[in-house]
Scaffold this active site. Structure first.
Site, PDB file in Angstrom:
ATOM      1  N   ILE A  99     -11.307  83.394  56.271  1.00  0.00           N
ATOM      2  CA  ILE A  99     -11.616  84.821  56.337  1.00  0.00           C
ATOM      3  C   ILE A  99     -12.983  84.974  56.977  1.00  0.00           C
ATOM      4  O   ILE A  99     -13.978  84.458  56.457  1.00  0.00           O
ATOM      5  CB  ILE A  99     -11.593  85.464  54.938  1.00  0.00           C
ATOM      6  CG1 ILE A  99     -10.188  85.364  54.338  1.00  0.00           C
ATOM      7  CG2 ILE A  99     -12.037  86.919  55.004  1.00  0.00           C
ATOM      8  CD1 ILE A  99     -10.105  85.793  52.892  1.00  0.00           C
ATOM      9  N   ASP A 126     -16.464  82.972  37.279  1.00  0.00           N
ATOM     10  CA  ASP A 126     -17.677  82.374  37.861  1.00  0.00           C
ATOM     11  C   ASP A 126     -18.193  83.299  38.963  1.00  0.00           C
ATOM     12  O   ASP A 126     -18.434  82.882  40.090  1.00  0.00           O
ATOM     13  CB  ASP A 126     -17.370  80.984  38.414  1.00  0.00           C
ATOM     14  CG  ASP A 126     -18.626  80.185  38.750  1.00  0.00           C
ATOM     15  OD1 ASP A 126     -19.739  80.614  38.350  1.00  0.00           O
ATOM     16  OD2 ASP A 126     -18.521  79.147  39.422  1.00  0.00           O
TER      17      ASP A 126
END
Length: 282
Positions: free
Chosen positions: A91, A190
């Site tokens: 991406i 996270d």
């Protein structure tokens, strides 16, 4: 680079046109692989101690793909000689994150509910195994599979003292009073700034999950542990999924878990922050 060429030729039957190093954190080497008709990311890990790391990451990304966030799609993973690898979509990233959109999408992620706190499998947070044994109550889960489990590990490593473990036990006895009750929400687990990217149009992208069904405030705690987020993000979140008042007063309790992770992985530099919170509540 030669190893990546061999993996590409052997596993996906394509020779890469170009290989570009990307930021990979402390655990993996990460590269952009330019092929004839697409670009992929390949992650490499040579640690024999991190078995099933990429299998767990693939499962986490697939769980996050239920949300409205942009999530890189994981593809093939396995072992080539002594090197574990995983391919996923590349991406292209930009610089200007749309924080309002992030807040909305995080609220939508947290609206994905589970029957229990935890997960049906264990996974990793960084290079540390994350135990996700399921519980009916958040206080039980956070006590037994986050705080007490890691303080015991830190004590065994010699970076935490027995008296500090007693402080943690006292705090755990108060969790039901200090932390609002909630249903189990799917969380990233996270969510620090390095795992939150923007694509070229500014839309939020999540990577490197440590997912489980937990308290939604945990993601906000992680996001604010090493930095700040614009108020717009929280306003848009609250419009969809309101949090109980007083998050700022209790967020340090949620931050104990990632601080303990950092204490175990990186040493005593994180001890003072942990003790400061424990003294506040005990």
């Amino acid at each position: 680079m030669k190893e990546i060429i061999q993996i590409c030729e052997d596993k996906i039957n394509v020779s890469p046109k170009k290989i570009i190093p990307l930021n990979g954190g402390d655990i993996n080497q990460v590269f952009k692989v330019e092929l004839n008709n697409q670009n992929l990311v390949i992650k490499l890990n040579k640690s024999k101690d991190l078995t099933q790391l990429f299998e767990k990451e693939k499962k986490g990304l697939e769980l996050l793909s239920q949300s409205n966030f942009i999530i890189p799609k994981p593809h093939l993973y396995g072992t080539y000689k002594s090197c574990d690898y995983m391919f996923m979509d590349y991406i292209e990233t930009g610089r200007n994150l749309n924080w309002g959109d992030f807040g909305e999408k995080l609220a939508q992620l947290h609206q994905i509910k589970g029957k229990h706190f935890g997960l049906d499998h264990d996974n990793y947070i960084g290079s540390l195994m994350q135990v996700n044994e399921q519980c009916n109550e958040w206080s039980d889960f956070y006590t037994n599979h986050r705080l007490l489990a890691l303080t015991a590990k830190a004590r065994d490593q010699g970076v935490f003292e027995r008296k500090h473990c007693l402080f943690v036990e006292k705090l755990c006895q108060k969790l039901n009073e200090l932390i609002p009750a909630c249903d189990p929400s799917l969380i990233h687990g996270d969510l620090w700034s390095g795992n939150l990217l923007a694509d070229k149009s500014g839309q939020p992208v999540l990577i490197d999950p440590a997912v489980y069904y937990g308290h939604p405030e945990m993601d906000w705690a992680m996001l604010s542990l090493f930095g700040k987020y614009p108020e717009e993000a929280m306003i848009n979140y609250q419009n969809i999924k309101p949090l109980e008042k007083g998050l700022g007063e209790r967020i340090d309790i949620h931050q104990l878990y990632p601080l303990l992770v950092h204490l175990i992985l990186f040493g005593r530099g994180y001890l003072s922050g942990i003790l400061s919170t424990l003294k506040k509540y005990t």
